[in-house]
Design a protein around this motif. Sequence first.
Motif, PDB file in Angstrom:
ATOM      1  N   ALA A 112       0.851  -1.195   0.000  1.00  0.00           N
ATOM      2  CA  ALA A 112       0.000   0.000   0.000  1.00  0.00           C
ATOM      3  C   ALA A 112       0.881   1.237   0.000  1.00  0.00           C
ATOM      4  O   ALA A 112       1.937   1.264   0.646  1.00  0.00           O
ATOM      5  N   PHE A 113       0.433   2.268  -0.715  1.00  0.00           N
ATOM      6  CA  PHE A 113       1.138   3.541  -0.742  1.00  0.00           C
ATOM      7  C   PHE A 113       0.631   4.455   0.369  1.00  0.00           C
ATOM      8  O   PHE A 113      -0.531   4.355   0.805  1.00  0.00           O
ATOM      9  N   SER A 114       1.504   5.376   0.798  1.00  0.00           N
ATOM     10  CA  SER A 114       1.051   6.474   1.638  1.00  0.00           C
ATOM     11  C   SER A 114       0.154   7.378   0.794  1.00  0.00           C
ATOM     12  O   SER A 114       0.183   7.334  -0.443  1.00  0.00           O
ATOM     13  N   THR A 118       4.619   9.059  -1.428  1.00  0.00           N
ATOM     14  CA  THR A 118       6.072   9.126  -1.221  1.00  0.00           C
ATOM     15  C   THR A 118       6.652   7.838  -0.667  1.00  0.00           C
ATOM     16  O   THR A 118       7.859   7.610  -0.760  1.00  0.00           O
ATOM     17  N   ARG A 119       5.805   6.999  -0.059  1.00  0.00           N
ATOM     18  CA  ARG A 119       6.281   5.752   0.530  1.00  0.00           C
ATOM     19  C   ARG A 119       5.387   4.584   0.124  1.00  0.00           C
ATOM     20  O   ARG A 119       4.184   4.740  -0.070  1.00  0.00           O
ATOM     21  N   LEU A 120       6.031   3.421  -0.008  1.00  0.00           N
ATOM     22  CA  LEU A 120       5.324   2.179  -0.250  1.00  0.00           C
ATOM     23  C   LEU A 120       5.564   1.265   0.949  1.00  0.00           C
ATOM     24  O   LEU A 120       6.693   1.163   1.441  1.00  0.00           O
ATOM     25  N   PHE A 121       4.492   0.596   1.396  1.00  0.00           N
ATOM     26  CA  PHE A 121       4.578  -0.334   2.518  1.00  0.00           C
ATOM     27  C   PHE A 121       4.247  -1.742   2.011  1.00  0.00           C
ATOM     28  O   PHE A 121       3.244  -1.928   1.324  1.00  0.00           O
ATOM     29  N   PHE A 127      11.566 -15.092   7.713  1.00  0.00           N
ATOM     30  CA  PHE A 127      11.148 -16.477   7.848  1.00  0.00           C
ATOM     31  C   PHE A 127      11.914 -17.295   8.869  1.00  0.00           C
ATOM     32  O   PHE A 127      11.385 -18.263   9.407  1.00  0.00           O
ATOM     33  N   ASP A 128      13.152 -16.953   9.202  1.00  0.00           N
ATOM     34  CA  ASP A 128      13.857 -17.748  10.201  1.00  0.00           C
ATOM     35  C   ASP A 128      13.330 -17.510  11.607  1.00  0.00           C
ATOM     36  O   ASP A 128      13.464 -18.366  12.489  1.00  0.00           O
ATOM     37  N   THR A 129      12.715 -16.342  11.840  1.00  0.00           N
ATOM     38  CA  THR A 129      12.132 -16.047  13.144  1.00  0.00           C
ATOM     39  C   THR A 129      10.604 -16.067  13.104  1.00  0.00           C
ATOM     40  O   THR A 129       9.962 -15.860  14.136  1.00  0.00           O
ATOM     41  N   ALA A 130      10.035 -16.298  11.930  1.00  0.00           N
ATOM     42  CA  ALA A 130       8.573 -16.296  11.733  1.00  0.00           C
ATOM     43  C   ALA A 130       7.960 -14.993  12.211  1.00  0.00           C
ATOM     44  O   ALA A 130       6.891 -14.972  12.822  1.00  0.00           O
ATOM     45  N   THR A 131       8.631 -13.884  11.915  1.00  0.00           N
ATOM     46  CA  THR A 131       8.157 -12.566  12.328  1.00  0.00           C
ATOM     47  C   THR A 131       7.564 -11.832  11.136  1.00  0.00           C
ATOM     48  O   THR A 131       8.209 -11.699  10.097  1.00  0.00           O
ATOM     49  N   GLY A 132       6.346 -11.346  11.295  1.00  0.00           N
ATOM     50  CA  GLY A 132       5.744 -10.536  10.255  1.00  0.00           C
ATOM     51  C   GLY A 132       6.307  -9.137  10.269  1.00  0.00           C
ATOM     52  O   GLY A 132       6.479  -8.536  11.344  1.00  0.00           O
ATOM     53  N   MET A 133       6.597  -8.595   9.097  1.00  0.00           N
ATOM     54  CA  MET A 133       7.204  -7.273   8.986  1.00  0.00           C
ATOM     55  C   MET A 133       6.472  -6.452   7.924  1.00  0.00           C
ATOM     56  O   MET A 133       5.842  -6.988   7.011  1.00  0.00           O
ATOM     57  N   ILE A 134       6.594  -5.146   8.050  1.00  0.00           N
ATOM     58  CA  ILE A 134       6.154  -4.209   7.028  1.00  0.00           C
ATOM     59  C   ILE A 134       7.388  -3.482   6.516  1.00  0.00           C
ATOM     60  O   ILE A 134       8.080  -2.801   7.277  1.00  0.00           O
ATOM     61  N   GLY A 135       7.708  -3.675   5.241  1.00  0.00           N
ATOM     62  CA  GLY A 135       8.845  -2.980   4.636  1.00  0.00           C
ATOM     63  C   GLY A 135       8.448  -1.584   4.210  1.00  0.00           C
ATOM     64  O   GLY A 135       7.298  -1.349   3.817  1.00  0.00           O
TER      65      GLY A 135
END
Length: 360
Positions: A112-114, A118-121, A127-135
Amino acid sequence: MPTRRAFIGGLAAASAYAGRGWAKVGHPAYLAAARDGTGAYRLFGLDEDGNGLFSVDLPDRGHAAAAHPHRAQAVAFARRPGTFAIVIDCETGRTTSVLNAPAGMHFYGHGAFSADGTRLFTTENEFDTATGMIGVWDVADGYRRIGSFASGGIGPHDVRLMPDGRTLVVANGGIETHPDSGRAKLNIPFMQPNLTYVSLSGEIVEQVEPEASRHMNSIRHLAVSPDGLVAFAMQWQGDVSEAPSLVALHRRGAAFTYLDTPPDEHRKMQGYAGSIAFSGNGAQVAITSPRGGLVQVFDVATARYRRSISMADVCGVAPAQGGFTITSGTGEIGRPDGASAGVLIQHDVQWDNHLVALHA
């Protein structure tokens, strides 16, 4: 449907439409990924009636796309678990940037864009920690990655910008995956899906989980109304004969409102909702099931089931004037009317999972 070459060649003839942003490519209403008749993967721009305005090459099977709010630019995501996303100039058909997931991470097929573009999320899995992230990616600097933050759960799939322009809503599906295991689901007995609201700087501002009896109902796809009502579609990971409701509504500060379906119609969905959308006027919400070949429509104000529409391999759904537009893996594009799919047009393609509405 025109190829990229035909589309570019037709731009001069369409100069009367030329303007800023998406006007330069004929004011498309939708974006959709598909496999064409030659077996190649492409991203298509479609008008309100499903006619093709342009198509551009994809390096592999696509899933969803994010449309820049002002420029004729789209980010096409690989089918999960994928490690690439490509930025396409829809006016020229050129790939202008390639987003590569950092080492140890993969994309989940959505972004999704801001509001200012100006930013994309992007939804991602460490995957080694099974943690969900938002880039977080800097659009002006060629989509350079400038950071990331926790999504608030495991397996973030869809992400949408809320109408306040300051908050993202994230569908944390709760399912752990690892590229070494392909698309295998590694934690079904103890999965914990949730709906998380997070600021653009990464602060979790609200989080809601389903009750324990629904913990295997993976929250997958999102729709957001202009007044901030969130609708989400789910995919049941247990015995499909025991699947609970596959769609719910949420407003911040409140509990989930589940939308129930008559038992016979519910069983036809086979525990799987593939996409979700509000109608063009916001009065209804629809979910699709490619497994069941079914679209189900609900009234938002009363939270009641309205009707079901049959269409083989249907999955994509998006708002349209007075209702919805739907797409299927058979190449059909429809506008449901009562119990009929209301087929508008047939293309020689296999439409993929999602139909992305542009609001330019």
